[in-house]
Structures are given as C-alpha cells and as structure tokens.
Design a protein around this motif. Structure first.
Motif, short mmCIF file in Angstrom:
data_model
loop_
_atom_site.label_atom_id
_atom_site.label_comp_id
_atom_site.label_asym_id
_atom_site.label_seq_id
_atom_site.Cartn_x
_atom_site.Cartn_y
_atom_site.Cartn_z
N THR A 165 -17.14 36.57 11.72
CA THR A 165 -18.06 36.58 12.85
C THR A 165 -17.52 37.62 13.82
OG1 THR A 165 -16.90 34.93 14.16
CG2 THR A 165 -18.50 34.09 12.60
N GLY A 166 -18.39 38.12 14.71
CA GLY A 166 -17.96 39.24 15.55
C GLY A 166 -17.52 40.37 14.61
N ASP A 167 -16.45 41.05 14.95
CA ASP A 167 -15.97 42.12 14.07
C ASP A 167 -14.70 41.70 13.34
OD1 ASP A 167 -14.29 42.01 16.23
OD2 ASP A 167 -14.52 44.11 16.83
N ARG A 168 -14.52 40.38 13.18
CA ARG A 168 -13.30 39.87 12.55
C ARG A 168 -13.50 39.78 11.03
NH1 ARG A 168 -14.03 37.34 17.46
NH2 ARG A 168 -15.34 35.74 16.52
N THR A 169 -12.58 40.38 10.29
CA THR A 169 -12.72 40.42 8.83
C THR A 169 -12.36 39.08 8.21
OG1 THR A 169 -10.47 41.26 8.66
CG2 THR A 169 -12.23 42.89 8.64
N GLY A 170 -12.79 38.88 6.97
CA GLY A 170 -12.50 37.65 6.26
C GLY A 170 -11.06 37.62 5.77
N LEU A 171 -10.60 36.43 5.42
CA LEU A 171 -9.26 36.27 4.85
C LEU A 171 -9.27 36.73 3.39
CD1 LEU A 171 -8.59 32.77 6.38
CD2 LEU A 171 -7.07 34.73 6.70
N PRO A 172 -8.11 37.11 2.85
CA PRO A 172 -8.05 37.44 1.42
C PRO A 172 -8.25 36.18 0.58
CG PRO A 172 -5.84 37.41 2.37
CD PRO A 172 -6.79 37.22 3.51
N GLY A 173 -8.69 36.36 -0.65
CA GLY A 173 -8.90 35.22 -1.54
C GLY A 173 -7.67 34.97 -2.40
N ASN A 174 -7.24 33.70 -2.48
CA ASN A 174 -6.12 33.36 -3.36
C ASN A 174 -6.65 33.12 -4.78
OD1 ASN A 174 -7.36 30.87 -3.07
ND2 ASN A 174 -5.58 29.81 -2.23
N ASN A 175 -5.77 32.75 -5.70
CA ASN A 175 -6.21 32.51 -7.08
C ASN A 175 -7.24 31.40 -7.17
OD1 ASN A 175 -4.56 34.47 -8.09
ND2 ASN A 175 -3.00 33.09 -8.89
N TYR B 217 -24.90 31.73 -8.19
CA TYR B 217 -24.75 31.52 -6.75
C TYR B 217 -24.36 32.85 -6.09
CZ TYR B 217 -24.82 26.44 -7.46
OH TYR B 217 -25.19 25.15 -7.76
N ASN B 218 -24.86 33.06 -4.88
CA ASN B 218 -24.63 34.34 -4.19
C ASN B 218 -23.80 34.20 -2.91
OD1 ASN B 218 -26.24 36.00 -5.95
ND2 ASN B 218 -28.02 34.90 -5.11
N ASP B 219 -23.97 33.07 -2.20
CA ASP B 219 -23.38 32.93 -0.86
C ASP B 219 -21.96 32.37 -1.01
OD1 ASP B 219 -23.06 32.93 1.83
OD2 ASP B 219 -24.62 31.45 2.28
N VAL B 220 -21.07 33.19 -1.56
CA VAL B 220 -19.70 32.76 -1.86
C VAL B 220 -18.73 33.74 -1.20
CG1 VAL B 220 -18.12 32.04 -3.70
CG2 VAL B 220 -20.58 32.13 -4.15
N HIS B 221 -17.81 33.25 -0.40
CA HIS B 221 -16.85 34.13 0.27
C HIS B 221 -15.67 33.30 0.75
CE1 HIS B 221 -18.61 32.53 3.98
NE2 HIS B 221 -19.80 32.87 3.52
N THR B 222 -14.71 33.95 1.42
CA THR B 222 -13.51 33.21 1.86
C THR B 222 -13.71 32.51 3.19
OG1 THR B 222 -12.53 35.20 2.84
CG2 THR B 222 -11.88 34.66 0.57
N GLY B 223 -14.96 32.35 3.57
CA GLY B 223 -15.25 31.42 4.65
C GLY B 223 -15.17 32.00 6.05
N ARG B 224 -15.75 31.22 6.95
CA ARG B 224 -15.63 31.49 8.39
C ARG B 224 -14.53 30.56 8.88
NH1 ARG B 224 -20.74 32.23 6.85
NH2 ARG B 224 -21.56 34.29 7.34
#
Length: 523
Positions: free
Chosen positions: A149-159, A173-180
C-alpha cells in the motif's frame, strides 16, 4: 514519560488495555493533548525481552488466567481452558499477531443487506461503511507501514509461499502475493526491515513488525499526556448516581486495590475480557451488567472460520523460515452463494514450529499417522484458513460464577458452536487448500481443525438501533454516554479479513470523536 496522574484526577480518560485498539487510542488522544491513564493487566516486554522459543514465549506473553469453554467447537474439547491465544502484556496481541493488514471488502460492511436472511445467524449491517472508513484505513496503513500500500514494496516470498503460490496459480487463482503486512520490507518509521528469521508469533526481535508496545505506547508517553500502568488488572468499572461511569477499580502487581477516577472510560480488553469486565460491573442500577440494557453484551461472539491445511512433499520446504504469514490468496474472499455459503475466506501461509505442531496438529490423534506427519516436518508446507463466520446470539461470553480468577472474580466462559454456513465454508476451503498442494505433487495433505489461535470479534457489537447491539457508530455505549468500547468486540460482523487494521482504523476514528466531544464539553 508522563508524570503519574493522581488517582483522584477526574479529567483523565482511562483506557483498559494497550493493544491494537487501546494502545492506538491512547497515543492518538495523547497526541491531541488529552490526559490518558492506560491500565494493562500484563507486564512490559520489548524486543530485547522476546524469546524465540515457542513454549517459553507462550509462558511469557500469553493470557493464561483461567477461562472455561462450552459448545460443540473442537477448541472446547481439546483446549478447554484456552479458548483463544491472546497476549497479556503491554501492546496486547499486537505482540503476537502475524501482521496481516487487510481492508474489509465493500460488501462486508452490510452483511445483512448483501447476504439476506441466513437461518440461525444474527446478521446486521454495520452503521458505517467503506467510504467513511477509507481515510482512516489510509491513516492506519501509514501508521503500520503496510506493505503493498502507498509506495511500500511487498515482502519477499519464502519457500512456504513459493509452494503455495505455484499451486494456487496452477489452479487458476490470480490474486496471490506476499500480502499486505505490517512488517517492514525496508526500513520505515525508525524500524528496521524484516530479517526473515520467522518466530513472528513470539514477538519480533527486530521490531520490524508493528506493535503498539514499541510504537504508539512510547510515543504517547513521550507527550507527557499518557501514563501506562502495567500489571494492573481491572476488576470493574464504577458509576455515580447519575449513571455515568466515574472510575475503574483495579488490582496492582502487589495485590493492592485502587480506583482511578475518570471522565471517560474506554474498554479495550479483547472480545473475551471486555464483555467480562462489563458483566462484572453489574450494580443495582445496571443489574445485568454495564451497557447491557439490550442483553447483547457478550453475545454474537465470532472468532473467524479457521482451520489449517498442511502438505507433505518429497523435498524440504522448511516452512518455518522467513516471515510466518507473508502469503495470501484472495480469490475466494468474494461473496458467491453458488459455492454453498455466504461470505468468503482468505488462505494465508502459516508455519508453526515443531513444538506447536506437536500440540496442535491432529490427523487422528497420537498414532502412527500423527508421528509420520511430524517425521516429515522439514518437507511440510502450511496454510491457514480465515473466513467470515456467522454471528449467532447463542455464541457468547458469559460469567462462570463457579470458577474464580486469582482476584476472586468470576471468569469468562466462552460458548461457541459452528453455524451450518461455517461448516460449508470450511469444507470448501479444506478442499481448495488440499488441491493447491496436490497440484504441486504433495504426497499427503492434512486438513487440520481449528486451534486456539484465532481472531476474537463481536460481543459488544456496533448497531444503529440500541436494541440490536451495545455501542453506536463511534463505539460509544448506547446506555452510558461516557463509556466506550475500543477493540474488536465492537465488530458488528467479522468479514473475512484479519481484523487488526480495522481495529486500528476504528481507534484513530474514535480518538477524533472523543477529542472533539471533550472539546465541546459533551463528555
């Protein structure tokens, strides 16, 4: 640090609890020049005190005072004294939370309108909506430093995330990421970036995760307007002949009883302790407990539909490495009754350490099946289900008059039974979670029933009509004009999102309201 306020100073706002609701409210009011005394039942711990050992940390931080349970939920059978894993410390459960910071979906503010009549559910529309909350959500996201959110990048993904993401994508599924996440992906607000050490539930050793313990609380104290009294356990709230609350009675760490008089009292003790305090504050004027003319105090307890799915693979995953819950799939959070239930759910990555896996994993109990699952721990991936459960009047927190705590007060009994909608949603989520791991070649999948880790919501809910709930749109109790509720117990419905961001946004909004009302002389 604020000089101590006098116990007879009737100009102060007394806030019970220092978590996502109480801790943020205390700081926001202190920043506006309002005098605040915060009472916290637990001790004070900072990142240097946190222990990266699950059981030791549990003993240090968890709320272990006696409680009882009833109802047909699994927690009542297997963890009867521990209905919820919450924290007893300055900072409250923001010490132990995973950091997921999600806004409600627009439709979730008006569940009764959008879902229609659901038999056995006590659905109600919130008296506020997404448009009204948007600016407060933005303030909360800025305060917490929420990633993506804002200009803050997401966290890296672990295994654990990589397995989860690849399986979800294979299923379309499409809406998959390391979260807010309220966990810094880079240095922010004087706090360092996440070092990927895991143990997020044990308190962040780096301070990369937002917690009111080391952000809002010390900032409020630095104004000179906030005094935090730790190891001060509230027994009851008292009122005058006019019916308005006038103070809070508590026991200090030495077992000495005190009363702090107050101009305003705000209850933010989590959805189990907050109704317990109101019910334990019954008097001749309020025979059913404080703010309870509707009979709704303690009712409509929600804990989110939860459960876990673990997958065992033929190669190591080491799911405990990296940020515990930085991974989410949101495609199923929509409202789509064609799936056989109303509301939706999130799937989020989860990695428990071995001691907690041994305590909580239960594929058929302590047999060969169980031990072979634990033998495969290194090759295991895990996810947690978070879904919108139905508010039911019969799911409730009451006083157990037969069991007393260390101060002689009746403890909370937490009664919960799943609604048919909850069961249908959990079955659907188990199926999708297993399919995600099967798509990645899992040798076994283990759907695991709910354990005490949960989101406590409801029990003092917000309602337009005083008959339907406990507080109004500003969290002020319908019955008593200078008594507020400031935590997740004011949730009208649970939505499918982890609740902390909404609790913080409501606390910022409530601080604006209380400060304005104090300024107008209305409180």
């Amino acid at each position: 640090m604020a000089a101590p306020f006098d116990k007879t100073d009737d100009s102060v706002v007394v806030i019970i609890g220092t978590g996502a609701g109480g801790g943020v409210l205390a700081n926001e009011l202190a920043q506006k020049g309002v005098s605040v005394v915060s009472l916290e039942a637990g001790g004070r711990y900072l990142p240097e005190d946190y222990v990266n050992d699950e059981w030791e940390s549990f003993g240090q931080l968890a709320w272990l005072d006696p409680r009882t349970t009833s109802g047909d939920w699994r927690v009542s059978r297997d963890f009867s004294g521990l209905p919820a894993w919450i924290v007893k410390a300055v900072g409250g459960t923001t010490t132990h939370w995973a950091g997921a910071s999600l806004r409600f979906q627009d439709h979730e503010w008006k569940a009764k309108t959008n879902y229609g009549a659901v038999q056995g559910a006590n659905l109600l529309d919130w008296p506020i909506d997404a448009a009204e909350m948007a600016p407060y959500y933005e303030k909360a996201e800025t305060k917490l430093g929420v990633t993506r959110t804002g200009d803050r990048t997401g966290l890296p993904g672990n295994n654990n995330f990589k397995v989860f993401e690849a399986g979800a994508k294979k299923l379309g599924y499409n809406d998959v990421h390391t979260g807010r996440m309220a966990i810094n992906s880079s240095e922010y607000d004087g706090r360092m970036a996440c070092q990927q050490t895991g143990f997020c539930f044990q308190g962040c050793k780096w301070g990369a995760k937002w917690s009111s313990a080391y952000t809002d609380i010390p900032r409020g104290e630095a104004t000179g307007n906030l005094e935090v009294r730790d190891r001060c356990h509230v027994l009851r709230i008292e009122h005058g002949a006019d019916g308005r609350v006038n103070g809070v009675v508590y026991m200090d760490k030495d077992g000495v009883e005190h009363k702090q008089v107050a101009r305003v009292v705000c209850v933010a003790g989590n959805s189990i302790e907050s109704p317990r305090i109101l019910l334990n504050s019954a008097t001749a004027m309020y025979p059913d407990g404080m703010a309870n003319s509707s009979g709704q105090v303690g009712r409509n307890y929600m804990r989110h539909l939860t459960g876990s799915v673990y997958g065992i693979f033929d190669k190591p995953v080491k799911m405990w490495r990296g940020t515990t819950m930085a991974g989410i799939m949101q495609d199923e959070v929509r409202h789509d009754p064609a799936r056989g239930f109303v509301g939706g759910y999130e799937l989020e990555t989860l990695g428990l350490g071995l001691p907690f896996m041994a305590a909580f994993l239960d594929p058929g109990g302590w047999g060969r099946e169980f031990t072979t699952a634990l033998d495969s721990y290194e090759n295991m991936a895990g996810m947690w289900i978070v879904g919108e459960d139905m508010p039911q009047e019969t799911n409730r927190v009451t006083l157990n008059m037969d069991v007393k705590d260390q101060f002689g007060m009746p403890v909370a009994n937490v009664h919960y039974s799943d609604h048919a909608n909850d069961r249908a949603m959990r079955d659907h989520a188990f199926g999708r979670g297993q399919a995600i791991y099967d798509a990645m070649g899992a040798t076994r999948t283990l759907p695991t029933p709910p354990y005490p880790s949960t989101h406590n919501l409801g029990t003092n809910r917000m309602s337009e009509n005083p008959r339907d709930g406990v507080v109004n749109r500003n969290g002020r109790t319908h019955d008593i004009e200078n008594l507020f509720v400031s935590d997740g117990s004011q949730f009208t419905t649970g939505a499918a999102e982890n609740p902390t961001l909404t609790i913080v946004a409501l606390a910022i909004r409530q601080a604006d309201h209380i400060a304005a009302e104090l300024g107008r002389g209305n409180l």
